[in-house]
Write a protein that holds these residues in place. Structure first.
Motif, PDB file in Angstrom:
ATOM      1  N   TYR A 142     -18.212  19.302  30.252  1.00 46.25           N
ATOM      2  CA  TYR A 142     -18.382  18.172  31.163  1.00 46.25           C
ATOM      3  C   TYR A 142     -17.150  17.875  32.006  1.00 46.25           C
ATOM      4  N   TYR A 143     -16.246  18.825  32.118  1.00 51.36           N
ATOM      5  CA  TYR A 143     -15.034  18.598  32.904  1.00 51.36           C
ATOM      6  C   TYR A 143     -15.335  18.676  34.393  1.00 51.36           C
ATOM      7  N   LEU A 144     -14.721  17.773  35.164  1.00 51.35           N
ATOM      8  CA  LEU A 144     -14.775  17.819  36.625  1.00 51.35           C
ATOM      9  C   LEU A 144     -13.343  17.765  37.148  1.00 51.35           C
ATOM     10  N   ASP A 145     -13.030  18.607  38.096  1.00 53.13           N
ATOM     11  CA  ASP A 145     -11.661  18.731  38.598  1.00 53.13           C
ATOM     12  C   ASP A 145     -11.384  17.740  39.729  1.00 53.13           C
ATOM     13  N   ASP A 146     -11.672  16.466  39.477  1.00 54.04           N
ATOM     14  CA  ASP A 146     -11.460  15.486  40.549  1.00 54.04           C
ATOM     15  C   ASP A 146     -11.213  14.080  40.004  1.00 54.04           C
ATOM     16  N   ALA A 147     -10.561  13.982  38.841  1.00 50.37           N
ATOM     17  CA  ALA A 147     -10.316  12.663  38.254  1.00 50.37           C
ATOM     18  C   ALA A 147      -9.495  11.792  39.194  1.00 50.37           C
ATOM     19  N   LEU A 148      -9.823  10.523  39.262  1.00 52.70           N
ATOM     20  CA  LEU A 148      -9.145   9.588  40.148  1.00 52.70           C
ATOM     21  C   LEU A 148      -7.893   9.022  39.480  1.00 52.70           C
ATOM     22  N   VAL A 149      -6.848   8.798  40.271  1.00 52.31           N
ATOM     23  CA  VAL A 149      -5.625   8.180  39.756  1.00 52.31           C
ATOM     24  C   VAL A 149      -5.873   6.677  39.669  1.00 52.31           C
ATOM     25  N   ARG A 150      -6.083   6.186  38.459  1.00 55.51           N
ATOM     26  CA  ARG A 150      -6.381   4.770  38.267  1.00 55.51           C
ATOM     27  C   ARG A 150      -6.235   4.425  36.791  1.00 55.51           C
ATOM     28  N   LYS A 151      -5.957   3.171  36.540  1.00 52.82           N
ATOM     29  CA  LYS A 151      -5.778   2.706  35.166  1.00 52.82           C
ATOM     30  C   LYS A 151      -7.107   2.281  34.549  1.00 52.82           C
ATOM     31  N   ASP A 152      -7.917   1.553  35.313  1.00 57.99           N
ATOM     32  CA  ASP A 152      -9.215   1.084  34.837  1.00 57.99           C
ATOM     33  C   ASP A 152     -10.270   2.085  35.290  1.00 57.99           C
ATOM     34  N   ILE A 153     -10.914   2.741  34.344  1.00 55.72           N
ATOM     35  CA  ILE A 153     -11.876   3.795  34.694  1.00 55.72           C
ATOM     36  C   ILE A 153     -13.323   3.371  34.433  1.00 55.72           C
ATOM     37  N   THR A 154     -13.545   2.091  34.112  1.00 57.35           N
ATOM     38  CA  THR A 154     -14.877   1.659  33.684  1.00 57.35           C
ATOM     39  C   THR A 154     -15.928   1.643  34.784  1.00 57.35           C
ATOM     40  N   GLU A 155     -15.546   1.222  35.984  1.00 55.54           N
ATOM     41  CA  GLU A 155     -16.481   1.097  37.117  1.00 55.54           C
ATOM     42  C   GLU A 155     -17.681   0.205  36.792  1.00 55.54           C
ATOM     43  N   GLY A 156     -17.519  -0.737  35.875  1.00 53.84           N
ATOM     44  CA  GLY A 156     -18.617  -1.636  35.533  1.00 53.84           C
ATOM     45  C   GLY A 156     -19.484  -1.146  34.398  1.00 53.84           C
ATOM     46  N   LYS A 157     -19.199  -0.006  33.828  1.00 51.25           N
ATOM     47  CA  LYS A 157     -19.944   0.483  32.668  1.00 51.25           C
ATOM     48  C   LYS A 157     -19.748  -0.480  31.501  1.00 51.25           C
ATOM     49  N   SER A 158     -20.841  -0.870  30.861  1.00 55.27           N
ATOM     50  CA  SER A 158     -20.739  -1.829  29.766  1.00 55.27           C
ATOM     51  C   SER A 158     -20.423  -1.137  28.450  1.00 55.27           C
ATOM     52  N   GLY A 159     -19.740  -1.871  27.584  1.00 52.76           N
ATOM     53  CA  GLY A 159     -19.364  -1.346  26.282  1.00 52.76           C
ATOM     54  C   GLY A 159     -18.218  -2.153  25.710  1.00 52.76           C
ATOM     55  N   VAL A 160     -17.819  -1.819  24.504  1.00 48.58           N
ATOM     56  CA  VAL A 160     -16.710  -2.507  23.849  1.00 48.58           C
ATOM     57  C   VAL A 160     -15.409  -2.078  24.516  1.00 48.58           C
ATOM     58  N   PRO A 161     -14.595  -3.025  24.979  1.00 52.45           N
ATOM     59  CA  PRO A 161     -13.358  -2.667  25.689  1.00 52.45           C
ATOM     60  C   PRO A 161     -12.411  -1.850  24.824  1.00 52.45           C
ATOM     61  N   LEU A 162     -11.750  -0.894  25.451  1.00 46.91           N
ATOM     62  CA  LEU A 162     -10.769  -0.061  24.768  1.00 46.91           C
ATOM     63  C   LEU A 162      -9.566   0.124  25.677  1.00 46.91           C
ATOM     64  N   THR A 163      -8.393  -0.285  25.206  1.00 43.27           N
ATOM     65  CA  THR A 163      -7.150  -0.041  25.913  1.00 43.27           C
ATOM     66  C   THR A 163      -6.441   1.120  25.233  1.00 43.27           C
ATOM     67  N   LEU A 164      -6.159   2.161  25.969  1.00 45.97           N
ATOM     68  CA  LEU A 164      -5.468   3.330  25.420  1.00 45.97           C
ATOM     69  C   LEU A 164      -4.014   3.327  25.852  1.00 45.97           C
ATOM     70  N   ARG A 165      -3.120   3.535  24.897  1.00 48.47           N
ATOM     71  CA  ARG A 165      -1.693   3.675  25.186  1.00 48.47           C
ATOM     72  C   ARG A 165      -1.257   5.013  24.602  1.00 48.47           C
ATOM     73  N   LEU A 166      -1.030   5.982  25.471  1.00 40.96           N
ATOM     74  CA  LEU A 166      -0.687   7.339  25.055  1.00 40.96           C
ATOM     75  C   LEU A 166       0.746   7.656  25.445  1.00 40.96           C
ATOM     76  N   THR A 167       1.487   8.240  24.521  1.00 42.16           N
ATOM     77  CA  THR A 167       2.877   8.601  24.768  1.00 42.16           C
ATOM     78  C   THR A 167       3.019  10.113  24.708  1.00 42.16           C
ATOM     79  N   VAL A 168       3.480  10.704  25.793  1.00 43.12           N
ATOM     80  CA  VAL A 168       3.648  12.158  25.854  1.00 43.12           C
ATOM     81  C   VAL A 168       5.102  12.500  25.551  1.00 43.12           C
ATOM     82  N   VAL A 169       5.306  13.365  24.535  1.00 44.24           N
ATOM     83  CA  VAL A 169       6.662  13.775  24.168  1.00 44.24           C
ATOM     84  C   VAL A 169       6.748  15.290  24.112  1.00 44.24           C
TER      85      VAL A 169
END
Length: 309
Positions: free
Chosen positions: A74-101
């Motif tokens: 299901y990969y698409l090579d056109d992800a948008l640069v944005r923090k909020d990716i929901t676009e109004g999709k309903s569901g339980v909110p999830l905040t992701l904090r990822l650290t790359v090392v």
């Protein structure tokens, strides 16, 4: 409940900056959504925690290098640069904090790493492939009532700060046969951001993020998840997750409100990569047999021109 993923090699590097998605609706209190996303900026506490963690890892307890796994169909090579990716999709909110090392250099933060994520909605549908059957019994994706763009929802891309940290605002993913609940991600380095786009560079890591079974199963009893019925695949039975805990992508989850899971969760994980490596997206974990109507190695039903352009 369950799902599938197979592999295909990738080249990318184009991402358009757009405004954040709208607040999730349907079965969730707006206040809960806002509470889950309240930490939109890196606070002094966040910075101190990152510094402490990095110092500890550099002192000799650096995590092991993350093993790449399949990027799935299901990969698409056109992800948008944005923090909020929901676009109004309903569901339980999830905040992701990822650290790359950099796991090859004392777990030093990888400043400027580009982290890309994508996942299914509450009923198991991916943008770009909204007619793929998620397995079990679920309403058609078009019945969710949101204004989300069918080619872009729940896909996004962020650039790591000086501490190697990125944050995303999304919803808890649903499930599809025969997979456990998960989020896909890629880590890109070596490119450059110009006029809202990320050009050049390479993919260093392709992985998946996973969720504790007990939390996932509780979430799936709530609206709108509960409208998707069927047999859920647990972590132990998933063909991609290998039981390695955090080093295999298992998120640390913290409830926004302990007595009310509908208010959302905060998920975090440190991702150890090799910035000199290049990954094709093949990885391990074959993904299994796709559900009826879902893409296989080469997705059937090409995404629309707007999704792939």
């Amino acid at each position: 409940m369950t799902g599938n993923h197979t592999d295909k090699s990738i080249t990318r590097r184009r991402a358009i900056v757009v405004a954040g998605g709208t607040v999730a609706a349907g079965g969730l209190a707006v206040a809960g959504y806002q509470a889950a996303f309240a930490d939109t900026a890196t606070t002094a506490t966040d910075a101190a925690a990152t510094a402490t963690t990095t110092a500890s890892e550099s002192a000799g307890t650096c995590m092991t290098l993350m093993s790449s796994v399949t990027e799935g169909p299901y990969y698409l090579d056109d992800a948008l640069v944005r923090k909020d990716i929901t676009e109004g999709k309903s569901g339980v909110p999830l905040t992701l904090r990822l650290t790359v090392v950099d796991a090859t250099d004392g777990c030093t933060p990888v400043k400027g790493a580009a982290v890309e994520i994508w996942h299914c909605d509450a009923w198991g549908y991916y943008s770009g492939y909204t007619t793929a059957n998620p397995g079990g019994s679920a309403p058609a994706e078009s019945e969710d009532g949101s204004t989300a763009n069918d080619n872009t929802y729940l896909r996004g891309y962020q650039i790591a700060n000086a501490d190697g940290v990125v944050k995303f605002e999304t919803i808890f993913p649903g499930w599809y046969t025969p997979r456990t609940c998960h989020i896909h991600l890629k880590v890109h380095t070596g490119g450059r951001k110009e006029d809202g786009t990320y050009e050049g560079g390479k993919v260093n890591y392709t992985g998946q993020l996973f969720f504790d079974d007990a939390i996932a199963e509780e979430i799936f009893t709530l609206e709108p998840y509960s409208k998707h019925s069927g047999s859920y695949t647990t972590l132990d039975d998933d063909m991609v997750y290998d039981g390695g805990g955090a080093s295999s992508g298992l998120l640390t989850l913290k409830a926004v409100h302990k007595k009310d899971p509908s208010k959302g969760y905060k998920g975090s994980l440190t991702i150890g990569v090799d910035p000199d490596a290049e990954n094709t997206g093949a990885g391990s974990g074959g993904g299994g047999t796709p559900p009826s109507g879902a893409p296989g190695d080469a997705p059937s039903g090409t995404p629309s021109a707007s999704a792939s352009s």
